[in-house]
Design a protein around this motif. Structure first.
Motif, short mmCIF file in Angstrom:
data_model
loop_
_atom_site.label_atom_id
_atom_site.label_comp_id
_atom_site.label_asym_id
_atom_site.label_seq_id
_atom_site.Cartn_x
_atom_site.Cartn_y
_atom_site.Cartn_z
N UNK A 263 4.57 -0.24 6.60
CA UNK A 263 3.69 0.72 5.93
C UNK A 263 3.19 1.80 6.88
N UNK A 264 3.73 1.86 8.10
CA UNK A 264 3.27 2.85 9.07
C UNK A 264 3.48 4.28 8.58
N UNK A 265 4.60 4.55 7.92
CA UNK A 265 4.87 5.89 7.43
C UNK A 265 3.86 6.28 6.34
N UNK A 266 3.52 5.34 5.48
CA UNK A 266 2.51 5.61 4.45
C UNK A 266 1.16 5.93 5.09
N UNK A 267 0.76 5.14 6.10
CA UNK A 267 -0.54 5.34 6.74
C UNK A 267 -0.56 6.69 7.46
N UNK A 268 0.55 7.04 8.13
CA UNK A 268 0.62 8.34 8.82
C UNK A 268 0.50 9.49 7.83
N UNK A 269 1.23 9.41 6.72
CA UNK A 269 1.16 10.45 5.70
C UNK A 269 -0.23 10.53 5.09
N UNK A 270 -0.84 9.38 4.90
CA UNK A 270 -2.19 9.34 4.31
C UNK A 270 -3.19 10.09 5.19
N UNK A 271 -3.12 9.88 6.49
CA UNK A 271 -4.06 10.54 7.40
C UNK A 271 -3.71 12.02 7.60
N UNK A 272 -2.42 12.35 7.63
CA UNK A 272 -2.03 13.74 7.81
C UNK A 272 -2.46 14.59 6.62
N UNK B 53 6.58 -0.30 -4.77
CA UNK B 53 7.69 -0.25 -5.72
C UNK B 53 8.86 0.54 -5.15
N UNK B 54 8.57 1.67 -4.47
CA UNK B 54 9.64 2.44 -3.85
C UNK B 54 10.34 1.71 -2.73
N UNK B 55 9.61 0.93 -1.96
CA UNK B 55 10.20 0.15 -0.87
C UNK B 55 11.10 -0.95 -1.41
N UNK B 56 10.72 -1.53 -2.54
CA UNK B 56 11.55 -2.57 -3.12
C UNK B 56 12.86 -1.99 -3.65
N UNK B 57 12.79 -0.79 -4.22
CA UNK B 57 14.01 -0.14 -4.73
C UNK B 57 14.96 0.16 -3.58
N UNK B 58 14.42 0.62 -2.45
CA UNK B 58 15.25 0.95 -1.29
C UNK B 58 15.65 -0.26 -0.48
N UNK B 59 15.11 -1.43 -0.83
CA UNK B 59 15.48 -2.65 -0.10
C UNK B 59 14.85 -2.76 1.25
N UNK B 60 13.69 -2.14 1.46
CA UNK B 60 13.01 -2.22 2.74
C UNK B 60 12.35 -3.58 2.86
N UNK B 61 12.59 -4.24 4.00
CA UNK B 61 11.99 -5.55 4.23
C UNK B 61 10.51 -5.41 4.47
N UNK B 62 9.71 -6.38 4.03
CA UNK B 62 8.27 -6.34 4.21
C UNK B 62 7.86 -6.97 5.52
N UNK B 63 8.82 -7.57 6.26
CA UNK B 63 8.50 -8.14 7.57
C UNK B 63 8.92 -7.16 8.64
N UNK B 64 8.06 -6.85 9.62
CA UNK B 64 8.40 -5.89 10.64
C UNK B 64 9.52 -6.38 11.53
N UNK B 65 10.38 -5.45 11.98
CA UNK B 65 11.49 -5.78 12.87
C UNK B 65 11.09 -5.38 14.27
N UNK B 66 11.01 -6.35 15.16
CA UNK B 66 10.53 -6.09 16.52
C UNK B 66 11.62 -5.53 17.41
N UNK B 67 12.88 -5.94 17.21
CA UNK B 67 13.98 -5.53 18.07
C UNK B 67 14.63 -4.28 17.50
N UNK B 68 14.59 -3.12 18.20
CA UNK B 68 15.20 -1.91 17.66
C UNK B 68 16.70 -2.03 17.51
#
Length: 241
Positions: free
Chosen positions: A138-147, A166-181
């Motif tokens: 949700x980092x992108x959402x938080x950044x957009x919210x503050x900007x 809902x948009x993240x589920x459609x795009x298949x974004x995982x809800x668990x953060x990925x630590x390894x780039x």
């Protein structure tokens, strides 16, 4: 609440002091009689809402003394509960696979309890604590919210987060953060190539100097020989190699 509605809550903060009826002015007598009536009504309301144990303890007290005693009796307990609620609120994090609605509802329960414990909360502070509780997806959402410098209520923020979820589920974004780039690249781009790309050796080799400094021949200049002993070495020009 009943005392606030009838503007009689002052009897909880001001003691009922006796006055000398012979020396008191008419205004002082009127004020005393009003205070006496209000304190009597408040005392009856407080006693009827208490447990039997508290009723027996405070049956001879006025409302002011009762309120003072109850504050001293339960303040320490309320202070401890307030600390535990603040601790739980700040440490609250969105669980893996948990929906946004459930997470916000869980945090609002802590906020509502703190408000009942007479802790005033600024709504912006509550929103900042909630935004801090979300995972890195949700980092992108938080950044957009503050900007965008959004000024929203908790209900409006809830609706925005539900739309984002809902948009993240459609795009298949995982809800668990990925630590390894590197792992993130593998998940987003497919399998990674390991090692250098393979060389194509099927083409003709170029004539010129080899890495050892000797002049080599192209594969087209070497005539085919049936006897290996008569074959000339490609690098040193000796036969039999």
């Amino acid at each position: 609440m009943a005392l606030c509605f009838e503007d009689k809550e002052y009897v909880l903060e001001k003691s009922l002091d006796e006055i000398d009826g012979m020396k008191a002015t008419p205004e002082e007598m009127d004020a005393y009689e009003k205070h006496y009536k209000d304190a009597t009504k408040a005392t009856c309301i407080m006693v009827t809402t208490m447990t039997l144990e508290l009723q027996r303890h405070y049956e001879d007290y006025w409302s002011y003394e009762m309120n003072k005693g109850l504050i001293g009796k339960y303040h320490k307990r309320a202070r401890q509960e307030k600390y535990e609620m603040v601790k739980s609120l700040v440490a609250c994090k969105m669980k893996d696979g948990e929906s946004v609605s459930n997470h916000i509802s869980r945090m609002r329960q802590y906020v509502d309890r703190l408000i009942k414990l007479n802790m005033n909360f600024d709504e912006e502070l509550v929103i900042d604590i909630m935004l801090r509780s979300f995972p890195s997806c949700y980092d992108q959402f938080i950044l957009t919210y503050h900007l965008n410098n959004n000024e929203t209520t908790l209900s409006q923020l809830h609706n925005l987060l539900r739309t984002t979820e809902a948009g993240m589920k459609v795009k298949g974004v995982a809800f668990t953060p990925v630590a390894d780039p590197v792992l993130a690249i593998v998940q987003g781009k497919g399998k990674m190539r390991k090692g250098p790309p393979k060389m194509n050796w099927k083409g003709k080799s170029q004539a010129g100097s080899s890495s050892s400094g000797t002049k080599g021949k192209s594969s087209s200049d070497v005539p085919p020989i049936s006897d290996p002993k008569e074959a000339t070495c490609f690098y040193c020009n000796d036969k039999g190699h």
